[in-house]
Structures are given as structure tokens and as C-alpha cells.
Design an enzyme around this catalytic site. Structure first.
Site, mmCIF file in Angstrom:
data_model
loop_
_atom_site.group_PDB
_atom_site.id
_atom_site.type_symbol
_atom_site.label_atom_id
_atom_site.label_comp_id
_atom_site.label_asym_id
_atom_site.label_seq_id
_atom_site.Cartn_x
_atom_site.Cartn_y
_atom_site.Cartn_z
ATOM 1 N N HIS A 1 45.775 48.105 27.899
ATOM 2 C CA HIS A 1 45.196 47.270 26.967
ATOM 3 C C HIS A 1 44.170 48.267 26.087
ATOM 4 O O HIS A 1 43.667 49.529 26.696
ATOM 5 C CB HIS A 1 44.154 46.389 27.952
ATOM 6 C CG HIS A 1 43.074 46.882 28.610
ATOM 7 N ND1 HIS A 1 41.721 47.416 28.371
ATOM 8 C CD2 HIS A 1 42.982 47.281 30.198
ATOM 9 C CE1 HIS A 1 40.907 47.766 29.213
ATOM 10 N NE2 HIS A 1 41.541 47.635 30.371
ATOM 11 N N ASP B 1 38.404 53.355 30.375
ATOM 12 C CA ASP B 1 38.926 52.017 30.617
ATOM 13 C C ASP B 1 38.782 51.384 29.025
ATOM 14 O O ASP B 1 38.024 50.591 28.948
ATOM 15 C CB ASP B 1 37.925 51.424 31.582
ATOM 16 C CG ASP B 1 38.425 49.945 31.917
ATOM 17 O OD1 ASP B 1 39.633 49.707 31.619
ATOM 18 O OD2 ASP B 1 37.545 49.250 32.418
ATOM 19 N N GLU C 1 42.301 42.244 27.695
ATOM 20 C CA GLU C 1 42.461 42.321 29.033
ATOM 21 C C GLU C 1 41.182 42.104 29.997
ATOM 22 O O GLU C 1 41.174 41.706 30.895
ATOM 23 C CB GLU C 1 43.079 43.737 29.278
ATOM 24 C CG GLU C 1 43.610 43.895 30.885
ATOM 25 C CD GLU C 1 42.371 44.404 31.636
ATOM 26 O OE1 GLU C 1 42.789 44.442 32.982
ATOM 27 O OE2 GLU C 1 41.235 44.848 31.045
ATOM 28 N N GLU C 2 40.034 42.742 29.454
ATOM 29 C CA GLU C 2 38.755 42.735 29.856
ATOM 30 C C GLU C 2 38.399 41.209 30.098
ATOM 31 O O GLU C 2 37.504 40.873 31.035
ATOM 32 C CB GLU C 2 37.796 43.503 29.127
ATOM 33 C CG GLU C 2 38.059 44.778 29.138
ATOM 34 C CD GLU C 2 37.930 45.561 30.673
ATOM 35 O OE1 GLU C 2 37.808 44.878 31.723
ATOM 36 O OE2 GLU C 2 38.141 46.797 30.741
ATOM 37 N N HIS D 1 32.750 50.288 33.382
ATOM 38 C CA HIS D 1 32.162 49.358 32.678
ATOM 39 C C HIS D 1 30.662 49.535 32.164
ATOM 40 O O HIS D 1 29.832 48.645 32.223
ATOM 41 C CB HIS D 1 32.318 47.925 33.440
ATOM 42 C CG HIS D 1 33.346 47.328 33.468
ATOM 43 N ND1 HIS D 1 33.889 46.105 33.892
ATOM 44 C CD2 HIS D 1 34.691 47.926 33.046
ATOM 45 C CE1 HIS D 1 35.280 46.061 33.653
ATOM 46 N NE2 HIS D 1 35.766 46.873 33.161
#
Length: 461
Positions: free
Chosen positions: A240, A252, A286-287, A417
């Protein structure tokens, strides 16, 4: 396997690093985020499309409609015994407070079974829950249950925190089943929660919460790049491209996206020599729970789904305190009762494990369902899957630290995150070890999928 050897021998972490520097700059120029629906994501997608088009791939973008949750207000103010602000993040899709917020006293359930406080009404025995704001740590029963218990006892709102070795981290949560939520919910840091709990043990604490958001129609983008050559047995590899709305998302998941771009550039001169078509996918949203990949698989005609021989997914491959997790296709190293992946998934698992064994690099097996990501729609469609990840919210054990290095007792990625997930967060050694492995697997399957099933069969619950 000449192509696997060529790609693994020529694709390096430094190749991915060049793309990561660009994606990091894009985040910096766009408020520190690359989330779906933001200029940072759009700039990331434009960059990737430019790189892959220049390499000679057939590049196309798929527009993905979805419903987003936009935050209008998220504030928490302690009004007594002493006024101060508390940072709070609205849970996506949870109910909202009235305009102007709500004011209530704080209640903290009694810890009864360690990580299960707030999971039953008995945890609140003797406490004035009715009309309160409840503060809980995320429990083993799940925050949906914790919210229901509090709401049934008359709580007006809930604050929740994740207990981790990084107590100043804050994580935005999702109401996966919005219909199950009847009161507003927001997350706070562990450090703030512990301070509130301590104050509450001495005095009555009152808070004013203003937690509001609304639904909006939105569109994100899936980006695909395909080789010119290859037959209909298609090998897909994806990562992603989006971040969360609170972070730049460089581990990420820009690291994995950059690894795929680096591999694609090394493969580009050999596009006409592959036996099977290779399709690179950079997913949007995606998140927000696999929106881009779900849409792709759901809208793909059955005949086209059957052509996908394998999907490989990559996440967090440069975690600063990570462990190299190989997706366990046959569930052989998971607890009894863990379902295996679609037939053929064990083949992908073995290819990665054989590579790491030969390279002398440690790894562990990871349940396909342990980390939610873009492989999940493919699993549901019965398509073989495989891949790597470096760990999400897990804490490194002493045994893992002894085997792979790093610090025991700390998160695999303390910046997961968080705003600190910048290029400075990455482990360049992990990146340098994982990028050639990705290239090896793609080179191997681009020439040979004879040990994979002929077509996908939808998985049944």
C-alpha cells in the site's frame, strides 16, 4: 532460475532508498502525511506512475470510490480539579458528541484480570458509571465489547488507550462494526491515561469532550504496472502507498512500495523474457481497511481472478526494531485450529524461507491473518498469497532480540502510525536484506508457477 539470481543480485536496498527519499520529501511538503484523500498521497501516486512509466511498463490507474470519515472536532479538556488539554483522536465511525461537546465525570474500571479491565459489568461494581466518561486500556475482549459494557451501564463516552512500551504514542482506532457502537469513543496516550487514572483515584475528574466527524464520498487510486511480456498466468506483488492521517508512513508503508519500484526497474529490461506476466500493485486506502485491494478483487471478473497465479504482499520491511516475518501459507507453525491459506500459499512461503536459509538470515513464520493488509481480499478469493512484514504493534521478545538483534521489550516499530515514521526511522540493514529477497521471489515466479494451482477457488468461512 536465472532471472531470480539476476534480480536478487542487482536489486539493493540503496535502490529503494532513492525512492524513499522522494516519498519522505513528499510527506514533508504535504503536512507530514501521505494518507488517502490528501495531496501527499496524490503526489506519491504521481511519482510512482512516472517512475514505472519511464521504465516501459504498462501503467494504469484504477479509481476507487469509497466513503470516508472526516474529523470535525477532537478535543478533550480536563475541567476539574485543574484545567488542561488532553490530546484525543476520534475513533473512526463511532457516534459523535452533541455540538459543543459533553461534560461528565471520569470513571476508571477496577483492574480484575490484567488486560481485561472493562470487559464485564463486574469491573465497575460500586462505581458511578451512569452519566460518566469511562477510561479503559484496550482489553483482550476487544474495544467493541468494552464500549458495549460501558454503554449498557449508562456511560456517555469512552476514552481508550493502548498499553505499549511507548507510552506517549497515540493510535487512531476504527469502529469495525459501527452499528455496535452507541457512545462516542476516542483514544488517548497511555501516559495521559495513567495520569488521569491517578488523578481520579484522589479526586473527582471532570472532562469536556468534543468528538465529531461526518461521512464524505471520496475516491482513491490503485496504481498498476504490468510487464509487456508473459502469458495469462499473472504474478502480482503489492504494497500500500498510503499512510495514516497522523504519520508520513515511511516504514508503513513507503519502504515496501519503494522496494517494489526498485525491483520493477531492475526487471524492466527483461519484460519480454518473463514466462508469466508480472503485475505490480500500489494500493490506495489500505489504512482505511484494505479499501483499494478489496475494490480491485471484488470488481475483477471471475475469469481475470482465475488468471492470478499468486499475490505477494509486503509491509513494514524496514522496521527499526523488527523481526522478519514470513507469511505462513500452510499454518504449520501456528496454533492448532489456525486455517491455512489458499492452496499454493505454502509454495510462496517456502521460496522465501529457502532464500533466507541460503542467505543465513533469521526469520519467523507469521499467521496470514495476524496482520490485516492487502493480501486478505486475495485470501478470500482463494488466490495463493505470500509475503513479508516486519511486525506491527508487537513487542520484541528476549529470544527474538538474541536471534535477530534489536531491543527486547520494545515495539517492533515505536514510530508505527506516529509522526516520527520518517526516513530517519528506518533500519537500512533490514531494508538491504529484504529488498533482494523480494526481487528473488518475483524473479522466480515470473519464470515458473508450475507448482501453484491452476485457478483460484473462493475461500469459505
Amino acid at each position: 532460475m536465472w532471472l531470480a539470481r539476476l534480480l536478487a543480485g542487482s536489486t539493493r536496498g540503496g535502490d529503494a532508498w532513492r525512492h524513499l527519499r522522494v516519498l519522505d520529501r513528499i510527506a514533508t511538503r504535504n503536512g507530514g502525511v501521505r494518507a488517502a484523500g490528501t495531496p501527499g498521497f496524490e503526489a506519491s501516486a504521481r511519482y510512482a506512475a512516472k517512475v514505472l512509466t519511464a521504465a516501459g511498463y504498462r501503467v494504469h490507474q484504477q479509481q476507487v470510490p469509497y466513503t470516508d470519515f472526516r474529523v470535525d472536532a477532537e478535543s478533550a479538556t480536563v475541567t476539574a480539579p485543574a484545567a488542561r488539554q488532553v490530546r484525543a483522536l476520534v475513533m473512526r465511525w463511532s457516534p459523535v458528541t452533541p455540538p459543543g461537546g459533553l461534560d461528565a465525570h471520569l470513571v476508571v474500571p477496577r483492574a480484575t484480570t490484567g488486560d481485561a479491565a472493562g470487559c464485564s459489568a463486574a469491573d465497575y461494581d460500586g462505581l458511578p458509571v451512569a452519566g460518566s466518561i469511562v477510561l479503559v486500556a484496550r482489553g483482550s475482549c476487544g474495544y467493541t465489547t468494552q464500549q458495549r459494557v460501558a454503554a449498557e451501564l449508562g456511560a456517555r463516552a469512552m476514552l481508550i488507550y493502548l498499553s505499549t512500551p511507548s507510552p506517549n504514542n497515540i493510535y487512531r482506532l476504527h469502529a469495525f462494526n459501527p452499528q455496535a457502537f452507541t457512545i462516542p469513543v476516542a483514544s488517548v496516550t497511555q501516559a495521559e491515561a495513567e495520569q488521569l487514572a491517578q488523578e481520579s483515584s484522589r479526586d473527582q475528574v471532570r472532562l469536556r469532550l468534543d468528538l465529531r466527524g461526518h461521512e464524505v464520498a471520496a475516491v482513491t487510486t490503485n496504481l498498476f504496472a504490468e510487464t509487456r511480456g508473459g502469458d495469462d498466468r499473472t504474478v502480482m506483488a503489492g504494497a500500500h502507498l498510503d499512510s495514516v492521517t497522523e504519520a508520513p508512513g515511511i516504514n508503513d508503508n513507503a519502504a515496501a512500495a519503494a522496494a517494489l519500484m526498485a525491483t520493477a526497474l531492475r526487471l524492466a529490461p527483461h519484460q519480454d523474457e518473463v514466462r508469466h506476466k508480472v503485475r505490480f500493485a500500489l494500493w490506495g486506502a489500505e489504512e482505511l481497511i484494505d479499501i483499494g485491494s478489496n475494490y480491485y478483487v471484488r470488481t475483477l471478473p471471475a475469469a481475470e481472478r482465475a488468471k492470478i497465479a499468486l499475490y505477494l504482499n509486503f509491509e513494514l520491511i524496514a522496521a527499526p526494531n523488527g523481526v522478519r516475518f514470513v507469511l505462513d501459507g500452510d499454518a504449520s507453525e501456528q496454533p492448532p485450529g489456525t486455517p491455512p491459506g489458499p492452496a499454493g500459499s505454502q509454495v510462496a512461503e517456502k521460496v522465501f524461507k529457502d532464500y533466507f536459509d541460503h542467505a543465513g538470515l533469521p526469520y519467523e513464520s507469521h499467521d496470514l491473518r495476524a496482520v490485516g493488509s492487502d493480501h486478505e481480499p486475495f485470501v478470500a478469493a482463494g488466490i495463493p498469497v505470500g509475503g513479508l512484514n516486519g511486525g506491527v504493534l508487537g513487542v520484541k521478545t528476549a529470544a527474538q532480540a538474541a536471534r535477530v538483534g534489536g531491543t527486547a521489550g520494545q515495539l517492533y516499530d515505536p514510530c508505527y502510525h506516529q509522526p516520527c515514521d520518517t526516513i530517519g526511522n528506518l533500519d537500512r540493514r533490514a531494508l538491504g536484506e529484504n529488498v533482494p529477497a523480494i526481487a528473488w521471489a518475483l524473479g522466480r515466479f515470473a519464470l515458473d508457477v508450475s507448482d501453484l494451482p491452476a485457478g483460484a477457488r473462493e475461500q469459505r468461512p
